[in-house]
Design a protein around this motif. Structure first.
Motif, PDB file in Angstrom:
ATOM      1  N   ALA A   1       2.404  14.523   2.694  1.00 49.94           N
ATOM      2  CA  ALA A   1       3.580  13.652   2.611  1.00 49.94           C
ATOM      3  C   ALA A   1       3.938  13.152   3.998  1.00 49.94           C
ATOM      4  CB  ALA A   1       4.756  14.426   2.016  1.00 49.94           C
ATOM      5  N   LEU A   2       4.772  12.122   4.054  1.00 50.42           N
ATOM      6  CA  LEU A   2       5.349  11.723   5.326  1.00 50.42           C
ATOM      7  C   LEU A   2       6.283  12.833   5.815  1.00 50.42           C
ATOM      8  CD1 LEU A   2       6.154   7.992   4.507  1.00 50.42           C
ATOM      9  CD2 LEU A   2       4.407   8.828   6.078  1.00 50.42           C
TER      10      LEU A   2
ATOM     11  N   LEU B   1       6.294  10.692  -0.671  1.00 55.23           N
ATOM     12  CA  LEU B   1       4.918  10.707  -1.155  1.00 55.23           C
ATOM     13  C   LEU B   1       4.483   9.297  -1.512  1.00 55.23           C
ATOM     14  CD1 LEU B   1       5.040  13.779  -3.581  1.00 55.23           C
ATOM     15  CD2 LEU B   1       3.949  13.701  -1.330  1.00 55.23           C
ATOM     16  N   ALA B   2       3.388   8.866  -0.937  1.00 58.03           N
ATOM     17  CA  ALA B   2       2.818   7.573  -1.292  1.00 58.03           C
ATOM     18  C   ALA B   2       2.108   7.677  -2.644  1.00 58.03           C
ATOM     19  CB  ALA B   2       1.841   7.126  -0.209  1.00 58.03           C
ATOM     20  N   GLU B   3       1.498   6.591  -3.058  1.00 58.92           N
ATOM     21  CA  GLU B   3       0.667   6.609  -4.262  1.00 58.92           C
ATOM     22  C   GLU B   3      -0.629   7.361  -3.991  1.00 58.92           C
ATOM     23  OE1 GLU B   3      -0.370   3.066  -7.169  1.00 58.92           O
ATOM     24  OE2 GLU B   3      -1.640   2.983  -5.379  1.00 58.92           O
TER      25      GLU B   3
ATOM     26  N   GLU C   1      -3.501   9.065   6.059  1.00 62.50           N
ATOM     27  CA  GLU C   1      -2.402   8.110   6.137  1.00 62.50           C
ATOM     28  C   GLU C   1      -2.058   7.578   4.748  1.00 62.50           C
ATOM     29  OE1 GLU C   1      -0.653   7.092   8.822  1.00 62.50           O
ATOM     30  OE2 GLU C   1      -1.717   8.525  10.090  1.00 62.50           O
ATOM     31  N   PRO C   2      -0.782   7.243   4.513  1.00 60.99           N
ATOM     32  CA  PRO C   2      -0.398   6.722   3.192  1.00 60.99           C
ATOM     33  C   PRO C   2      -1.066   5.388   2.903  1.00 60.99           C
ATOM     34  CG  PRO C   2       1.405   6.500   4.763  1.00 60.99           C
ATOM     35  CD  PRO C   2       0.365   7.331   5.436  1.00 60.99           C
TER      36      PRO C   2
END
Length: 689
Positions: free
Chosen positions: A621-622, A627-629, A637-638
């Motif tokens: 996660a960042l 949470l990105a896709e 990286e996201p």
């Protein structure tokens, strides 16, 4: 990051909102998305950066300056942000806290600046807004209002005010202001005027406009000073004027404090024993609940994602309500106990149901149909429904569990008559002679056919409909829905299981020339649905073989790890080395496998793999917890949109199932130990001790 060699995209981070207003920051803490009056509809910024800067006599810097050390997150797992900044060369520290008021449509920013030098200093703070009202920059106006001492932006029925307050507490007079044009005649905007510490004080601008407000602070040697900015949102000048009055009467500090208190209290509604988790997982679980809430409009729409950065690649966004995503997100929230909130989603879906009994591809937050690429005719020019049938089925499935968990099944007659019956009747009729559902688009919105995920969801939806029918004594419908579900199950076992592969398969596609279905043997993480919606028991060897194949073939063989969607996934594809990287790691897919591990676990030790997958999610996660896709398979990286609401809901659901299974194992162990103690006491003659 997009694809290998492309420039870095700016993932969205730290969303804050109240169901009417949503603010997104980028990774540098610039405001990038401003949604009002619907979450996900009418982005009043549409990815245009609104700057925040600091002037000193020695130099000037923006919030994204490379010299500024930043650490951003949420304040104690609330929906108030906390940004700690340090500029060593200029001897300044800053703490910024932002929130969207829990009661009124007001964005509030608190800034505390600390001077580390031994002399008194003047510091000027600059808050800039680059707006595109109604989502476009045509015909906007910004002017300085001398009564409010605020900048007023407006077009049609959209009004925003930008105001400030210094440490003296006397109100909101800014030390200066600027209005101007941008995106024309090489004009960059009023934010450029701030860099020399002198704003032009132009009173009004029209067209494509922006505005900047200045607040001057005096910092004592080694001391601090505090400043405030806020933005009020309304549909008329009188509405924002009233909001301005309330902010000034109550003080922005009071609004920020009540917002913090509200969200801390909101989290206590969750029904799970988070004490069984370590603090890292428990904290991430709570932040996930808050991020999910920011993506829920107060009128019922649950938005997939509100990251406008994706427009650079698709010329469209994820700011839509997909019934499938909404159903699964609602299910996770219902398990937490947020029934009043999810009730709005089901009301939204009830209104959106078509005359035929299905839900469309996706919807705008105001309830209108969203953009779609699903055609209404096939290659032969024949009519077809532009649907993903799982979206209708999963809403029905989630609706049953909503009432069951809330204890409101007996009060569900209106839902039964207006949604359950038409939706279940559609699904009962939308099948072929074998009992399989007729073709529709898959959950990835890429293929038209008969898909294991869809078939599993239709089974779950029909069983839910049967349970509703039995509740209301509708015996004929209950019988028909159960029989149809049984036929779906029988057909799935016959046609969607491959003896040769020794596992279930992804899809069937109709071959018109041959007059038969052809099998798609591609491994796909969504095949987990075969057990999750009750089609086949998790302990069935065919399920075990299917999930084993998914884990072996779809796990990304890099340091990043994680589970891909399917073999050779082309969406945001980074590499053609599909043996090592079948696709980019997706959070939902990795967490689906964790669901299987938990469901199949036979002892507490077997839950360790699921716990590690939860930790994998947290690690990728960042820093804020967003949470990105998906993530880049080599860098982590996201990729695509961030945050994705479904990613957070999947984490929430897996944690819920993990806690439930852990409690069950420990209860069983304790019961076994108690029985052993009783037997020992009995043998030693001390049973009554």
């Amino acid at each position: 990051m997009e694809q290998e060699g492309d420039e870095l995209t700016m993932a969205r981070d730290l969303p804050i909102g109240n169901g009417n207003v949503l603010i997104n920051f980028d990774a540098h803490y610039n405001v990038r998305d401003i949604y009002f009056p619907y979450v996900g509809q009418e982005n009043q910024a549409i990815d245009h950066l609104s700057h925040f800067g600091v002037w000193t006599a020695e130099d000037f810097f923006w919030i994204d300056n490379d010299e500024l050390k930043r650490q951003a997150g949420y304040l104690n797992d609330s929906m108030v942000t906390h940004l700690a900044c340090k500029h060593d060369r200029l001897g300044l520290d800053m703490v910024i806290r932002d929130g969207v008021d829990s009661q009124d449509n007001v964005f509030i920013r608190k800034i505390v600046v600390t001077n580390h030098w031994n002399t008194d200093r003047k510091v000027k703070l600059y808050f800039h807004l680059d707006l595109h009202l109604y989502g476009n920059g045509v015909g906007d106006t910004v002017y300085y209002d001398p009564e409010l001492n605020s900048l007023v932006f407006y077009k049609g029925h959209r009004y925003l005010t930008l105001s400030s307050k210094g440490p003296d507490g006397k109100g909101s007079s800014p030390s200066s202001y600027a209005t101007g044009q941008k995106e024309m005649n090489r004009l960059e905007g009023t934010w450029k005027d701030a860099e020399d510490g002198q704003l032009g004080r132009n009173p009004i601008a029209q067209g494509s406009v922006d505005g900047t407000l200045e607040l001057e602070l005096t910092l004592p040697a080694g001391g601090t000073a505090e400043g405030w900015f806020w933005v009020c949102f309304g549909r008329s000048l009188s509405e924002v004027r009233k909001l301005e009055e309330r902010v000034r009467e109550q003080a922005p500090q009071a609004l920020l404090q009540r917002t913090y208190n509200y969200w801390k209290q909101w989290l206590t509604q969750d029904r799970h024993e988070l004490g069984l988790l370590d603090t890292e997982l428990a904290s991430f679980y709570q932040r996930s609940l808050l991020i999910i809430r920011t993506h829920m409009d107060n009128r019922g729409a649950i938005l997939a994602a509100n990251d406008s950065d994706i427009m650079k690649f698709a010329r469209d966004t994820y700011s839509y309500m997909w019934p499938r995503d909404g159903a699964l997100i609602s299910h996770a929230l219902d398990r937490s106990g947020y029934f009043a909130l999810t009730r709005r989603f089901f009301n939204f879906c009830r209104k959106g149901l078509s005359e035929e009994g299905f839900l469309l591809h996706k919807y705008n937050p105001d309830g209108s149909p969203g953009s779609s690429w699903h055609p209404w005719i096939n290659a032969q020019g024949e009519k077809q429904f532009p649907i993903q049938e799982d979206e209708t089925a999963l809403v029905l499935y989630a609706l049953w569990h909503h009432h069951k968990l809330a204890g409101t099944v007996k009060e569900a007659r209106e839902d039964y008559e207006s949604f359950v019956i038409p939706a279940a009747d559609f699904m009962s009729g939308y099948k072929d002679a074998s009992g399989l559902p007729l073709p529709s688009y898959d959950l990835w919105e890429e293929r038209y056919g008969v898909h294991l995920f869809t078939v599993s969801s239709v089974y779950g939806g029909l069983m839910a409909a049967a349970a509703f029918a039995e509740t209301f004594g509708d015996k004929l419908r209950a019988l028909r829905y159960r029989e149809d579900a049984a036929r779906v199950k029988q057909a799935a076992e016959q046609y969607l299981y491959s003896e040769a592969e020794g596992r279930f398969i992804r899809s069937l596609y109709w071959n018109a020339e041959k007059g038969t279905y052809e099998a798609d043997l591609t491994l796909d993480a969504s095949m987990y649905a075969v057990f999750d919606f009750g089609l086949i028991p998790v302990e069935d060897p065919r399920v075990e073989a299917t999930m084993k194949a998914i884990r072996q073939k779809l796990w990304v063989q890099t340091e990043v790890g994680g589970l891909a969607r399917y073999t050779n996934d082309y969406y945001h594809q980074v590499t053609k080395d599909v043996d090592r990287v079948p696709g980019n790691p997706w959070f939902i897919c990795t967490l689906w496998y964790a669901e299987y591990v938990i469901a199949a676990a036979r002892d507490e030790n077997a839950l360790k793999e699921a716990e590690e997958l939860l930790r994998w999610t947290v690690r990728h996660a960042l820093p804020s917890g967003a949470l990105a896709e998906q993530v880049h398979p080599y860098t982590g990286e996201p990729l695509s949109v961030s945050p994705l609401t479904w990613s957070h809901a999947s984490f929430v659901k897996v944690v819920q199932e993990y806690i439930s299974k852990l409690k069950w194992f420990r209860h069983q162990r304790k019961s076994s130990e108690d029985q052993s103690d009783e037997k020992l006491l009995s043998r030693t003659g001390r049973a009554d001790a």
